[in-house]
Design an enzyme around this catalytic site. Sequence first.
Site, PDB file in Angstrom:
ATOM      1  N   ALA A   1       0.808  -1.216   0.000  1.00 21.38           N
ATOM      2  CA  ALA A   1       0.000   0.000   0.000  1.00 21.38           C
ATOM      3  C   ALA A   1       0.843   1.269   0.000  1.00 21.38           C
ATOM      4  O   ALA A   1       0.301   2.369  -0.100  1.00 21.38           O
ATOM      5  CB  ALA A   1      -0.936   0.003   1.210  1.00 21.38           C
TER       6      ALA A   1
ATOM      7  N   SER B   1       4.415   0.939  -1.477  1.00 22.49           N
ATOM      8  CA  SER B   1       5.429   0.749  -2.509  1.00 22.49           C
ATOM      9  C   SER B   1       5.240  -0.605  -3.165  1.00 22.49           C
ATOM     10  O   SER B   1       4.528  -1.470  -2.660  1.00 22.49           O
ATOM     11  CB  SER B   1       6.843   0.852  -1.914  1.00 22.49           C
ATOM     12  OG  SER B   1       7.084  -0.223  -1.017  1.00 22.49           O
ATOM     13  N   GLY B   2       5.895  -0.774  -4.314  1.00 25.60           N
ATOM     14  CA  GLY B   2       5.871  -2.048  -5.009  1.00 25.60           C
ATOM     15  C   GLY B   2       7.261  -2.368  -5.499  1.00 25.60           C
ATOM     16  O   GLY B   2       8.141  -1.512  -5.581  1.00 25.60           O
ATOM     17  N   ARG B   3       7.474  -3.642  -5.848  1.00 27.15           N
ATOM     18  CA  ARG B   3       8.769  -4.038  -6.397  1.00 27.15           C
ATOM     19  C   ARG B   3       8.598  -5.264  -7.270  1.00 27.15           C
ATOM     20  O   ARG B   3       7.596  -5.980  -7.179  1.00 27.15           O
ATOM     21  CB  ARG B   3       9.777  -4.314  -5.286  1.00 27.15           C
ATOM     22  CG  ARG B   3       9.463  -5.539  -4.449  1.00 27.15           C
ATOM     23  CD  ARG B   3       9.148  -5.184  -3.028  1.00 27.15           C
ATOM     24  NE  ARG B   3       8.752  -6.337  -2.244  1.00 27.15           N
ATOM     25  CZ  ARG B   3       9.585  -7.073  -1.553  1.00 27.15           C
ATOM     26  NH1 ARG B   3      10.880  -6.823  -1.588  1.00 27.15           N
ATOM     27  NH2 ARG B   3       9.146  -8.074  -0.834  1.00 27.15           N
TER      28      ARG B   3
ATOM     29  N   HIS C   1      -3.144 -12.592  -2.244  1.00 21.92           N
ATOM     30  CA  HIS C   1      -3.153 -11.738  -1.063  1.00 21.92           C
ATOM     31  C   HIS C   1      -1.768 -11.826  -0.458  1.00 21.92           C
ATOM     32  O   HIS C   1      -1.273 -12.911  -0.170  1.00 21.92           O
ATOM     33  CB  HIS C   1      -4.210 -12.197  -0.064  1.00 21.92           C
ATOM     34  CG  HIS C   1      -4.307 -11.308   1.137  1.00 21.92           C
ATOM     35  ND1 HIS C   1      -4.695 -11.754   2.373  1.00 21.92           N
ATOM     36  CD2 HIS C   1      -4.037  -9.992   1.295  1.00 21.92           C
ATOM     37  CE1 HIS C   1      -4.668 -10.761   3.239  1.00 21.92           C
ATOM     38  NE2 HIS C   1      -4.278  -9.677   2.593  1.00 21.92           N
ATOM     39  N   ASP C   2      -1.114 -10.687  -0.242  1.00 19.00           N
ATOM     40  CA  ASP C   2       0.291 -10.704   0.158  1.00 19.00           C
ATOM     41  C   ASP C   2       0.528 -11.497   1.443  1.00 19.00           C
ATOM     42  O   ASP C   2       1.568 -12.155   1.596  1.00 19.00           O
ATOM     43  CB  ASP C   2       0.864  -9.291   0.259  1.00 19.00           C
ATOM     44  CG  ASP C   2       0.032  -8.334   1.087  1.00 19.00           C
ATOM     45  OD1 ASP C   2      -0.897  -8.774   1.797  1.00 19.00           O
ATOM     46  OD2 ASP C   2       0.303  -7.118   1.022  1.00 19.00           O
ATOM     47  N   THR C   3      -0.441 -11.479   2.362  1.00 21.91           N
ATOM     48  CA  THR C   3      -0.262 -12.265   3.581  1.00 21.91           C
ATOM     49  C   THR C   3      -0.287 -13.755   3.286  1.00 21.91           C
ATOM     50  O   THR C   3       0.443 -14.535   3.916  1.00 21.91           O
ATOM     51  CB  THR C   3      -1.335 -11.918   4.624  1.00 21.91           C
ATOM     52  OG1 THR C   3      -1.363 -10.503   4.819  1.00 21.91           O
ATOM     53  CG2 THR C   3      -1.037 -12.582   5.953  1.00 21.91           C
TER      54      THR C   3
END
Length: 475
Positions: A13, A15-17, A236-238
Amino acid sequence: MSGGVVAAVDLGATSGRVVLGRVGGGELRLTEVARFANQPVRTLDGLHWSVLELYRDVVEGLAEAVRRESALASIGIDSWAVDYGLLREGRLLGDPYAYRDERNAAAVEVVHELVGPEELYRRNGLQHLPFTTLFQLTADRTAGVLDLADSFLLLPDLLAYWLTGRSVAERTNASTTGLVGVESGEWDFSLVERLGLPPQILRPLVDAGTDLGGLAPTAVRGVGATRARVTTVGSHDTASAVVAIPATRSDVAYISSGTWSLVGVELERPVLSEASRAAGFTNERGVDGRVRYLHNVMGLWLLSECIRDWERAGETVSLAALLEQADAVAGEVPVFDADDEAFLAPGDMPARIAAWLSAHDRPVPASRPELVRSILQSLANAYAAAVRSAAELSGVDVRAVHIVGGGSQNALLCRLTADATGLPVLAGPVEATAIGNVLVQARALGWVSGDLEALRALVVRAFPVHEYPPTARTP
């Protein structure tokens, strides 16, 4: 088994990579090739994500990945949950709302008039959060926006659609919408109908590890010529982070610590008791059908928003220096409820913390180091309470706590958490989300095999953790 290189797109929410993951021959190694900012934008009608800009950054990051690894085999995307884009005939109808937008409060009341919170919990197993997708979709329905849409896609699915042209809903992230049956793992069309939502906007559910195909010609123009396929992961990142918890035992709790902190245990079956609902625990679907039984704690958002407020005033703030100064604060500091919804919206975080403390007849920190220490102690206390509740409600005899994600680098937070829980804290890996993303792709490609415990055994060998034993026990 062979091996190779995949690309993990990991979006947060803030940054991204894009990360390259090399897997095979006993090797598990990550290399970051691109990083970019991701900030919501406030307009006259609310808080939105600049999703086209985000997609551009993803494409440019993937182009760099292809330049570095011409034999790139697969691409997987994970992000935060609940937010989505509405489409009609493949065309995005507007910039997606960000979950911190204020429009959701009224929608909660509308939903609860149709389906009470107790029944919702029995059906979807989710902790009440005012920004859950079903509330956001209800806000869109009352505004008449859903009349225009023929589909909705959660953000990782939306980006995958733009890359491949295939429109699906990955199951771990779909389980956070409130519209998936907690027992069945399928769309709850009866609930959808009662809420007055159009069922045709729901896309087919698929599991993590599903091949979505190669890049569409429009994506190839930006990424470059590649044979890489797009593979669903725990989007979902989690869900991806939990895949990479470096533990093969079941008697551990985890904290995926970042903007949010997700505190819980992994189970085979959901816990749907009234006590579980009242305690604010959620039953989200994990990779391989596991249950992520957890409580959402506000997380390091509290600290990052304070820093943003100070920087908006023209100051240069060093997080490392702040943490060092906070570590040196002697004596007790005031603590607050890190779960209070008063801290959900962006802006004025130091003032809101001070107002909360004053309203509860507690002293206000006199300096920034004291405020930072107060934030971290409040988070540690919230973590400890959630770990104790997760153990009691699930029956898991928790013997250790794993902290992964950005918070695992915060030594002070890890020490405070060990003391607050009275349990050893095992910190790392920082890149758990990207690791889990990479491992699910590698398993889908046949480079590794086995259940989640087999994947975690690879993480244990490749990424050492730092242990923080408790030095004091908080009752």
